[in-house]
Motif scaffolding. Structure first.
Motif, PDB file in Angstrom:
ATOM      1  N   UNK A  27       0.834  -1.206   0.000  1.00 19.65           N
ATOM      2  CA  UNK A  27       0.000   0.000   0.000  1.00 19.65           C
ATOM      3  C   UNK A  27       0.869   1.257   0.000  1.00 19.65           C
ATOM      4  N   UNK A  28       1.922   1.245   0.807  1.00 18.47           N
ATOM      5  CA  UNK A  28       2.828   2.407   0.865  1.00 18.47           C
ATOM      6  C   UNK A  28       3.495   2.616  -0.490  1.00 18.47           C
ATOM      7  N   UNK A  29       3.801   1.512  -1.154  1.00 20.47           N
ATOM      8  CA  UNK A  29       4.456   1.593  -2.464  1.00 20.47           C
ATOM      9  C   UNK A  29       3.488   2.197  -3.494  1.00 20.47           C
ATOM     10  N   UNK A  30       2.286   1.659  -3.502  1.00 16.49           N
ATOM     11  CA  UNK A  30       1.301   2.159  -4.481  1.00 16.49           C
ATOM     12  C   UNK A  30       0.915   3.610  -4.197  1.00 16.49           C
ATOM     13  N   UNK A  31       1.061   4.007  -2.926  1.00 17.36           N
ATOM     14  CA  UNK A  31       0.775   5.392  -2.561  1.00 17.36           C
ATOM     15  C   UNK A  31       1.949   6.317  -2.842  1.00 17.36           C
ATOM     16  N   UNK A  32       3.028   5.780  -3.363  1.00 18.85           N
ATOM     17  CA  UNK A  32       4.190   6.606  -3.701  1.00 18.85           C
ATOM     18  C   UNK A  32       5.021   7.005  -2.486  1.00 18.85           C
ATOM     19  N   UNK A  33       4.739   6.390  -1.330  1.00 21.76           N
ATOM     20  CA  UNK A  33       5.475   6.758  -0.104  1.00 21.76           C
ATOM     21  C   UNK A  33       6.840   6.085  -0.100  1.00 21.76           C
ATOM     22  N   UNK A  34       6.903   4.838  -0.582  1.00 25.09           N
ATOM     23  CA  UNK A  34       8.210   4.182  -0.732  1.00 25.09           C
ATOM     24  C   UNK A  34       8.435   3.873  -2.217  1.00 25.09           C
ATOM     25  N   UNK A  35       9.672   3.839  -2.594  1.00 22.18           N
ATOM     26  CA  UNK A  35       9.990   3.668  -4.026  1.00 22.18           C
ATOM     27  C   UNK A  35      10.948   2.478  -4.209  1.00 22.18           C
ATOM     28  N   UNK A  36      11.459   2.331  -5.405  1.00 21.53           N
ATOM     29  CA  UNK A  36      12.315   1.161  -5.691  1.00 21.53           C
ATOM     30  C   UNK A  36      11.414   0.025  -6.122  1.00 21.53           C
ATOM     31  N   UNK A  37      11.939  -1.185  -6.196  1.00 25.33           N
ATOM     32  CA  UNK A  37      11.101  -2.328  -6.585  1.00 25.33           C
ATOM     33  C   UNK A  37      10.645  -3.072  -5.330  1.00 25.33           C
ATOM     34  N   UNK A  38       9.422  -3.540  -5.346  1.00 25.35           N
ATOM     35  CA  UNK A  38       8.868  -4.229  -4.175  1.00 25.35           C
ATOM     36  C   UNK A  38       8.065  -5.439  -4.633  1.00 25.35           C
ATOM     37  N   UNK A  39       8.485  -6.627  -4.225  1.00 23.75           N
ATOM     38  CA  UNK A  39       7.772  -7.864  -4.579  1.00 23.75           C
ATOM     39  C   UNK A  39       7.184  -8.446  -3.305  1.00 23.75           C
ATOM     40  N   UNK A  98      17.188  -1.741   0.465  1.00 24.69           N
ATOM     41  CA  UNK A  98      15.780  -1.822   0.074  1.00 24.69           C
ATOM     42  C   UNK A  98      15.289  -3.262   0.078  1.00 24.69           C
ATOM     43  N   UNK A  99      14.126  -3.437  -0.521  1.00 25.81           N
ATOM     44  CA  UNK A  99      13.416  -4.718  -0.476  1.00 25.81           C
ATOM     45  C   UNK A  99      14.265  -5.903  -0.953  1.00 25.81           C
ATOM     46  N   UNK A 100      15.049  -5.681  -1.985  1.00 19.44           N
ATOM     47  CA  UNK A 100      15.783  -6.820  -2.566  1.00 19.44           C
ATOM     48  C   UNK A 100      17.189  -7.004  -2.005  1.00 19.44           C
ATOM     49  N   UNK A 101      17.503  -6.227  -0.954  1.00 22.13           N
ATOM     50  CA  UNK A 101      18.811  -6.419  -0.311  1.00 22.13           C
ATOM     51  C   UNK A 101      18.705  -6.301   1.199  1.00 22.13           C
ATOM     52  N   UNK A 102      17.669  -6.940   1.741  1.00 24.44           N
ATOM     53  CA  UNK A 102      17.573  -7.022   3.204  1.00 24.44           C
ATOM     54  C   UNK A 102      18.625  -8.003   3.671  1.00 24.44           C
ATOM     55  N   UNK A 103      19.496  -7.584   4.588  1.00 26.15           N
ATOM     56  CA  UNK A 103      20.413  -8.544   5.197  1.00 26.15           C
ATOM     57  C   UNK A 103      20.556  -8.173   6.664  1.00 26.15           C
ATOM     58  N   UNK A 104      20.697  -9.169   7.516  1.00 22.97           N
ATOM     59  CA  UNK A 104      20.900  -8.907   8.936  1.00 22.97           C
ATOM     60  C   UNK A 104      21.884  -9.960   9.428  1.00 22.97           C
ATOM     61  N   UNK A 105      23.139  -9.558   9.472  1.00 22.14           N
ATOM     62  CA  UNK A 105      24.208 -10.516   9.764  1.00 22.14           C
ATOM     63  C   UNK A 105      24.041 -11.112  11.160  1.00 22.14           C
ATOM     64  N   UNK A 106      23.554 -10.281  12.133  1.00 22.27           N
ATOM     65  CA  UNK A 106      23.410 -10.792  13.514  1.00 22.27           C
ATOM     66  C   UNK A 106      22.440 -11.964  13.574  1.00 22.27           C
ATOM     67  N   UNK A 107      21.486 -12.009  12.640  1.00 15.13           N
ATOM     68  CA  UNK A 107      20.505 -13.105  12.651  1.00 15.13           C
ATOM     69  C   UNK A 107      20.818 -14.149  11.584  1.00 15.13           C
ATOM     70  N   UNK A 108      22.014 -14.070  11.028  1.00 16.20           N
ATOM     71  CA  UNK A 108      22.423 -14.977   9.940  1.00 16.20           C
ATOM     72  C   UNK A 108      21.474 -14.927   8.743  1.00 16.20           C
TER      73      UNK A 108
END
Ligand SMILES: Cc1ncc(C[n+]2csc(CCOP(=O)(O)OP(=O)(O)O)c2C)c(N)n1
Length: 321
Positions: A27-39, A98-108
Motif C-alpha cells: 500500500x505504501x508503495x502504491x501510494x508513492x510513499x516508498x519507491x524502488x522495486x517491491x515484490x 531496500x526490499x531486494x537487499x535485506x540482510x541482517x548478519x546478527x541473525x544470519x
C-alpha cells in the motif's frame, strides 16, 4: 507428525505478521510513499513460516527477490525492515539495500537477492563453509520456480550435492515467473523431480498448508544436520498479486478463475479454521492478534518516516575498490 497447539498458534501469528507486512508495504508503495522495486508474497506465507520455524537462530537464510516473508520468519523485525524500505539510516542495511537487499548478519540472514537463482550457489558456498568449520548449522535457500531454469540453480545444487553441503533448497512454486506460466518453462510435473539429477532427496508438498511444509522440513532438517547432504523441497503455492507491487491490474495475463480458485486456498484461513474447529483459538483471538500486529506495524511506519535519510556525504562509505 504431531505438532503442539502452541506451535500452531505461533505459525498462525507468524503468517498474519507476514501478510500484514506485505499488505501495508504494498500500500505504501502504491501510494508513492516508498519507491524502488517491491515484490510481495501474499498467499505464500505458509512456506517461510513452515520452513523457518524448523531453523535455529544460528542457521543461515539465503533469500530471493520475494523475500520479506523469509526475513520476517527468520526473526526480522518490523522497524528496521520498514526503515530499509524507506531508504533510511535505521534500516537493516542503513537504507542502501531496500526490499531486494535485506540482510541482517546478527541473525544470519544473508540477504534477499534481486538476481533470480543467484542465491543457490551462494547457499552452496555457505553450506561448504559450515562443513569446513564442522558445526551442525544449515542454510535454508529460497527460490521461485523461475529460478529452477537458471544455470546458477543447476551449478549450485550440483556442487552442494558433490560437497554434501548442509543446504535445504526450497522452491516456492507460485506458478508464475512474472507473466510466464510455469508450464511454458519446463516439461516436469513436479519441480522436485530435479532432485534426481543431483542424486539428493526431493519432495513436493502443499505450500499452502503450513503443517505439511513444517512436517516435511522437520524431517529434512534432521537429515541435513546428521550430515547427509542437501535436500530439495518444492512447495506448490500461488502468487496472489502482481509480480511487483506496482503492476497495473489491467495487465490481465492470468485467468481470473485461476486466481479466484487459489484465493480460496488461503493458508492463513486454512490454519485459522482448523484451530477454531479444534477449540484452540477463537475468531476474537485472531482479530486481537491481527490488531496487535497492526499496531506494531503502525509504529514501524512512524519510526521509518521519522528516521533520517543517509547523509549525501556518506554515499561512498563502505564501498571497496
Ligand atoms: C538472472 C535474472 N534474470 C531475470 C531477472 C528478471 N526477473 C526478476 S523476477 C523474475 C521472475 C522470477 O520468477 P520466480 O523465480 O518464479 O519467482 P517469483 O517472482 O514468481 O516469486 C525475473 C525473470 C532477474 N532479476 N535475474
Amino acid at each position: 507428525m504431531k505438532i503442539g497447539n502452541e506451535t500452531k498458534k505461533k505459525m498462525l501469528h507468524e503468517m498474519i505478521r507476514i501478510r500484514r507486512f506485505e499488505e501495508v508495504s504494498g500500500g505504501l508503495y502504491r501510494g508513492g510513499i516508498i519507491t524502488g522495486a517491491l515484490h510481495t508474497g501474499e498467499g505464500q506465507e505458509a512456506i517461510p513460516v513452515g520452513v523457518c520455524m524448523n531453523l535455529r537462530e544460528d542457521d543461515y537464510l539465503q533469500s530471493s527477490h520475494r523475500g520479506h516473508g523469509h526475513v520476517l520468519a527468520k526473526g526480522g523485525e518490523f522497524k528496521p525492515m520498514m526503515a530499509e524500505l524507506f531508504g533510511k539510516t535505521t534500516g537493516y542495511c542503513r537504507g542502501r539495500g531496500g526490499s531486494m537487499h535485506f540482510a541482517c548478519v546478527e541473525k544470519n540472514i544473508l540477504g534477499t537477492n534481486g538476481i533470480v537463482g543467484a542465491g543457490v550457489p551462494i547457499a552452496a558456498g555457505v553450506g561448504y563453509s559450515i562443513k569446513y568449520r564442522g558445526t551442525d548449522q544449515l542454510v535454508a535457500c529460497f527460490m521461485g520456480d523461475g529460478a529452477c531454469n537458471t544455470g546458477a540453480f543447476h551449478e549450485g545444487i550440483n556442487i552442494a550435492s558433490v560437497l554434501d553441503a548442509p543446504v535445504l533448497f526450497v522452491i516456492e512454486n507460485n506458478q508464475w515467473a512474472i507473466s510466464v506460466p510455469r508450464k511454458w518453462s519446463d516439461r516436469l510435473e513436479d519441480l522436485s523431480q530435479r532432485h534426481s539429477s543431483y542424486n539428493i532427496p526431493g519432495e513436493t508438498v502443499d505450500g499452502n498448508d503450513v503443517l505439511a511444509v513444517y512436517g516435511s522440513v522437520n524431517k529434512a532438517v534432521k537429515e541435513i544436520r546428521a550430515g547427509k547432504g542437501p535436500i530439495l523441497i518444492e512447495c506448490k503455492t500461488y502468487r496472489w498479486k502482481g509480480h511487483h507491487a506496482g503492476e497495473p491490474a489491467s495487465l490481465n495475463y492470468r485467468d481470473p478463475d485461476e486466481v479466484k480458485a487459489w484465493l480460496k486456498k488461503c493458508p492463513i484461513k486454512k490454519l485459522g479454521k482448523q484451530l477454531i474447529d479444534e477449540n484452540v483459538i477463537s475468531q476474537a483471538d485472531i482479530a486481537k492478534m491481527t490488531e496487535d500486529i497492526d499496531r506494531e506495524l503502525d509504529e514501524a511506519v512512524e519510526f521509518a518516516k521519522k528516521s533520517p535519510l543517509p547523509d549525501a556525504g556518506a554515499l561512498f562509505d563502505n564501498l571497496y575498490v
